[in-house]
Structures are given as structure tokens and as C-alpha cells.
Design an enzyme around this catalytic site. Structure first.
Site, PDB file in Angstrom:
ATOM      1  CG  ASN A 134      -1.927   1.186   1.709  1.00 50.44           C
ATOM      2  OD1 ASN A 134      -2.158   1.866   0.607  1.00 50.44           O
ATOM      3  ND2 ASN A 134      -3.502   1.051   2.069  1.00 50.44           N
ATOM      4  CG  HIS A 158       6.148   3.133   2.216  1.00 53.20           C
ATOM      5  ND1 HIS A 158       6.300   3.398   1.180  1.00 53.20           N
ATOM      6  CD2 HIS A 158       6.045   1.915   2.909  1.00 53.20           C
ATOM      7  CE1 HIS A 158       7.748   3.428   1.703  1.00 53.20           C
ATOM      8  NE2 HIS A 158       7.999   2.519   2.903  1.00 53.20           N
ATOM      9  CE1 TYR A 167      13.299   4.123   9.420  1.00 56.58           C
ATOM     10  CE2 TYR A 167      13.562   5.824   8.129  1.00 56.58           C
ATOM     11  CZ  TYR A 167      13.768   4.567   8.686  1.00 56.58           C
ATOM     12  OH  TYR A 167      15.082   3.653   8.788  1.00 56.58           O
ATOM     13  CG  HIS A 207      -4.148  -2.423  10.411  1.00 51.50           C
ATOM     14  ND1 HIS A 207      -2.041  -0.934  10.191  1.00 51.50           N
ATOM     15  CD2 HIS A 207      -4.816  -2.543   9.216  1.00 51.50           C
ATOM     16  CE1 HIS A 207      -2.536  -1.131   8.744  1.00 51.50           C
ATOM     17  NE2 HIS A 207      -3.700  -1.153   8.402  1.00 51.50           N
TER      18      HIS A 207
END
Length: 548
Positions: A416, A420, A428, A455
Site C-alpha cells: 500500500n 506507506h 519514520y 489497524h
């Protein structure tokens, strides 16, 4: 002009032809055997050459595409620099500023600079132009037709009439009126409050004597409103109205999407306002409301004032995409009705044991992996491409060839791209920037944990119960497999192991969540204590209670 052929030459050619025909007739069988053997050897040689050429072409094609991508980005930056240079020359800026900008814009683009959008198609759209790959789509369509035919046949044999019962589908998407007005509230808030709050802050920032105080008040105000409208309000709507699974997922997923969109808009706009150098009396250039409105609907979570656009809408593509989206919806319904409900509903009357658990997992592997592929195709391909086509959004790289991944890190990066990119740039990379690039492993693990929590939150609110199966698979086994199958391993065996892990993981999720769903029905909660809410009912729901 053509010259006449001498009679002697004609006689010699006829005689030679006669000799050849006589030799072929006398040695026909031996020549045929030799030709067949030579043909076999030639075919074997051609197959080897074909495999070698394909490998070389694949590697060279990847290198050429990477080189073309870098060159296009450099040309794009150089073009922007040229336009900026013309503008600054007209405004009378010094040559020193030109030199500094040229040094900045002439270097190749790096991931730290942010995502670059470009005109490109989705990978499956390109693959479906090849008949070999299109045949796979035809096989899935054939299976869907067989599902419909089998359902009609069973209903006719059991009830004596042809009927398609979609009660489960109507139940899952029930209370759509509540979903609609809840979505409208979240959308209106996301459109108005973050935009105008940031606009007001940007207009006052350079004129304020206390920039830190103004920014702190704005952050607290937006944070409080975000927590109330995009945080508590969707949870209240789902719990208060007891929305069924599909409707609950719509509200929660839209809540998450609006939060990520508004954060991206703030995250991309604030640094530009703070770094802008203004003369006295000037106001910073802020994004337009139309660009922000377009961003709320376009299929990306990274805000830009403009994106590459297509000149027109292909309405035939829209019609085909909508039909495939509806087909995926009915496909998932038939998988649940024909493959999951009969088996798992029968096992609901049995006490939970190792035997029933193992059998349930293996019964759920096939429908689980089919549901995974359907979710990928329906959302990441059909849904996102549908909105991209209607909005003229040209960058269609919503996913990459995740099915060829040989490591879980590669799978997470390519499954995805939309999610991402958001996690990479705002999770990140920002973590590394704040830690001065000292804790890369901690940055990666923190992104994993955030993704696992979100999720599991979506599953908990959608199903209406807390059963952290996905969280454990994602944050524990997913992290371990990410280190075990890393990018250094490129063997086909690693791709097989990755697919085996996906098969088993999907089987575990479908089995355990379905067991808990039936346990919540047969053994409802007797209290509202904390442990009553977080303890799965399938663990202590006895078989005697299933007779209710």
C-alpha cells in the site's frame, strides 16, 4: 530490363532439381528423423536463450526505468529553477541568490526532499494489457459466476425456487443514513477548521511579537478540536448507534483518513510559512481552498498545491472500474456465505480446543487469502483508480509488485504505497530527524507499532469487540518475520515462505474473528467491567450456552 536465361542454364537447373527430388525421395525418412532431432535441439537452445535474455532484459529495464525516473526529476527541478530564475531576475534579485538556488535545485532528488508525483499508470492496468495476465482476471470472474450458479442451484434444490438471498450484505451495510450524516460532519470540519485556522495563523505569524505563543495557542486549539470532532465523535456514533460491521468500518476508516489528510496539510504548510522571508507589509502565500478541497478527495495522503493531471476523463474506464468494484463486493459476500459461514457456524457449538482451532484455521485459509486479494483489488486498484480517473489524478502508483516480494519489509513497502508514503515521510523520517539519525531500528519499530495499533483500532470498532489478533500478528510475528526475511534474501524460496505466512495469517484472522463474532452472539456480556470488555468471549463461552 530482365535478360533471357540461356537454354543450357535452364537444362542444368531442371536436372539438378530432379536429382534433389530423387535424393529426397530415397532418403526422406532419414532426413525427417534428423530434422526432428535438430528441431528439438534447436527448441531447447532457444528456450535457454529466451530465459537468459528475459533475465537480462528485466535487469536492464529496471536500471533504465530508475535512470529515467531520476533524469525526469532532475529536469523537473531544473525547469522550476529556470522559471524561478526568470522571476527573480525581473524582480531585481542579486546573482548570489541565483547561484545558491541553482546549487539547491540542480542536485538529484532525494527521498528526504519529499514525495514527487508524476504521470504513471497502475501496475495492474499495464499487466492486464498482456493476455497472459488478463487470463488470471478471467479465471476470477469465472469463479464468481460459479459461486452465483451454485447458490442458485442450492436454493432451487432446497426451496424449489430461484432466489439470491443478500440478507448478510444488507445487514453489514445497514444504517447508511447514520453513516452519511456522520461523514458529512467530519468532512465539513476537516474542510473548514484546519484550513482557516492555519490561514489565520499564517497571516499573523510574521507580524506577531510572540511567535512561539501564537503557535502554541494554535496547536492547542486545533488539537482540542481534532480530538473532539475527529477523535471522540466517530467513536460515539459507532458505539451509540451500534453500527453493523461494514458501516462501522466506513465511519472509522474515514475518521482515520481525515486525520491523516489534515495532518499532512498542516505538516506541509507550516514549514513553508515559517521559512518564508517577507518584506514589510507582505503576507505569506498560503494554499488556496480549492487546492485543499481537491486534496481531500484525491487518492493520496501527501499534500501538494498541485498534482499532475490528466486532460480528460475516460468514462468507459470509469464504468469498467465501477462494475469490477461491485463484482468484488458480491465476490466477498459469496466467499463468506459459501465458504466461511457454514463451517464456522457449525463449529460455534463446539467448545474451543486445539483440534477445533487447528481445523478452523485450515478451513479458513482459502477464504482468507481470497478476501485479502479481493480487498487489495477492490480498494487499492478499483476504488483509488476510480477517484483518480474522476479527478484527473495522473499518479496511479498506489501499489507495486508486492506479490513478488521476498521479504516482509519489501511487502510492507509495496503493498500500500498510499499509507506507506505517509508513514515514511511523517513517521519514520521525522523520527530520524528529531533523533539526529541515531535510532533507525527504533524509528522502524515505532512505525510498526503505530500501524498495528491503528489497524486493531479499526477492527475493534468495526466488529464491536476487542480481540487483538491482528495486533499480535502485525506487531509480534510481523516484526520477527521482517527481520528474518530481509531485503538481502532474494531467493524464490523466500517468496514461497512469504506467501505461506500470508496464507496462514489470513486463516488465523478469519477463524478467530468469526469464532469471537458467534461467541458474542451466543454468550453476550453480563457486565460492563474493564475485564469483561477486553476478555474475548470465545475463551469462556461454554458449549451449553450455545444451545440458546
Amino acid at each position: 530490363m530482365a535478360t533471357a536465361e540461356p537454354p543450357n542454364a535452364v537444362w542444368r537447373r531442371k536436372n539438378i532439381k530432379g536429382l534433389h527430388s530423387s535424393e529426397m525421395s530415397s532418403h526422406g525418412e532419414s532426413l525427417n528423423d534428423m530434422q526432428v532431432e535438430d528441431l528439438r535441439q534447436w527448441q531447447t537452445h532457444i528456450e535457454k536463450v529466451k530465459a537468459t535474455v528475459l533475465d537480462q532484459v528485466h535487469g536492464q529495464l529496471n536500471d533504465l526505468l530508475d535512470k529515467a525516473l531520476n533524469e525526469s526529476v532532475q529536469l523537473f527541478n531544473q525547469k522550476n529553477h529556470t522559471e524561478e530564475q526568470k522571476t527573480t531576475s525581473r524582480c531585481g534579485d542579486t546573482q548570489k541568490n541565483h547561484t545558491e538556488e541553482q546549487k539547491t535545485t540542480s542536485r538529484p532528488h532525494r527521498m528526504e526532499d519529499g514525495k514527487v508525483f508524476m504521470d504513471r499508470r497502475s501496475l495492474l492496468d499495464e499487466l492486464f494489457e498482456i493476455n497472459h495476465f488478463k487470463a488470471i482476471l478471467h479465471m476470477f470472474i469465472a469463479v464468481l459466476l460459479i459461486f452465483c450458479l451454485s447458490t442458485l442451484t442450492v436454493d432451487y434444490l432446497d426451496q424449489g425456487r430461484l432466489v439470491l438471498d443478500f440478507d448478510l450484505l444488507f445487514f453489514a451495510f445497514g444504517k447508511l443514513g447514520t453513516v452519511t450524516w456522520a461523514w458529512a460532519v467530519m468532512f465539513c470540519y476537516t474542510l473548514v477548521v484546519p484550513y482557516y485556522a492555519l490561514t489565520l495563523w499564517g497571516s499573523l505569524y510574521h507580524r506577531s511579537s510572540s511567535r512561539m505563543g501564537l503557535s502554541l495557542v494554535t496547536v492547542l486549539l486545533i488539537g482540542a478540536l481534532q480530538g473532539c470532532v475527529l477523535g471522540l465523535f466517530p467513536i460515539y456514533v459507532v458505539l451509540r448507534n451500534r453500527l453493523p460491521p461494514a458501516s462501522g468500518f466506513i465511519v472509522i476508516l474515514e475518521q482515520i483518513r481525515f486525520l491523516m489528510k489534515s495532518y499532512s496539510y498542516i505538516r506541509e504548510t507550516v514549514p513553508v510559512v515559517m521559512k518564508s522571508e517577507l518584506k514589510e507589509g507582505e503576507t505569506p502565500r498560503l494554499p488556496t481552498l480549492s487546492s485543499y478541497l481537491y486534496f481531500l478527495f484525491c487518492p493520496t495522503l501527501i499534500y501538494r498545491e498541485s498534482y499532475p493531471r490528466n486532460p480528460h476523463i475516460r468514462w468507459n474506464y470509469v464504468a469498467v472500474t465501477v462494475s469490477m468494484l461491485l463484482a468484488c463486493l458480491f465476490y466477498g459476500y459469496f466467499i463468506l456465505v459459501r465458504l466461511c459461514v457454514p463451517v464456522l457456524n457449525a463449529n460455534a457449538n463446539l467448545p474451543v480446543s486445539t483440534r477445533t482451532l487447528v481445523l478452523g484455521v485450515f478451513h479458513s485459509i482459502l477464504p482468507g487469502i481470497m478476501l485479502l486479494l479481493l480487498c487489495f483489488f477492490a480498494f487499492l486498484h478499483c476504488w483509488l483508480n476510480l477517484f483518480a480517473e474522476l479527478l484527473g489524478f495522473a499518479d496511479r502508483m498506489f501499489y507495486k509488485d508486492w506479490w513478488n516480494a521476498t521479504s516482509f519489509s519489501s511487502y510492507y513497502r509495496t503493498w500500500n504505497i498510499v499509507i506507506h508514503d505517509w508513514l515514511y515521510y511523517y513517521g519514520y523520517k521525522d523520527f530520524l530527524r528529531l533523533s539526529k539519525r541515531k535510532f533507525r531500528t527504533a524509528a522502524m519499530l515505532s512505525v510498526f507499532m503505530v500501524s498495528a495499533v491503528v489497524h486493531e483500532y479499526a477492527f475493534t470498532m468495526g466488529f464491536g469487540f476487542f480481540y487483538p489478533v491482528l495486533f499480535c500478528l502485525f506487531s509480534v510475528f510481523g516484526v520477527l518475520l521482517n527481520f528474518a526475511l530481509n531485503d538481502k534474501r532474494q531467493s524464490p524460496l523466500c517468496n514461497i515462505l512469504l506467501w505461506m505466512a500470508l496464507f496462514v495469517g489470513q486463516g488465523v484472522q478469519v477463524c478467530l474473528y468469526c469464532q469471537e463474532w458467534y461467541a458474542q452472539i451466543h454468550c453476550p456480556r453480563t457486565g460492563d467491567s474493564f475485564w469483561e470488555l477486553v476478555t474475548p468471549r470465545s475463551w469462556n463461552c461454554s458449549s451449553a450456552a450455545h444451545t440458546v
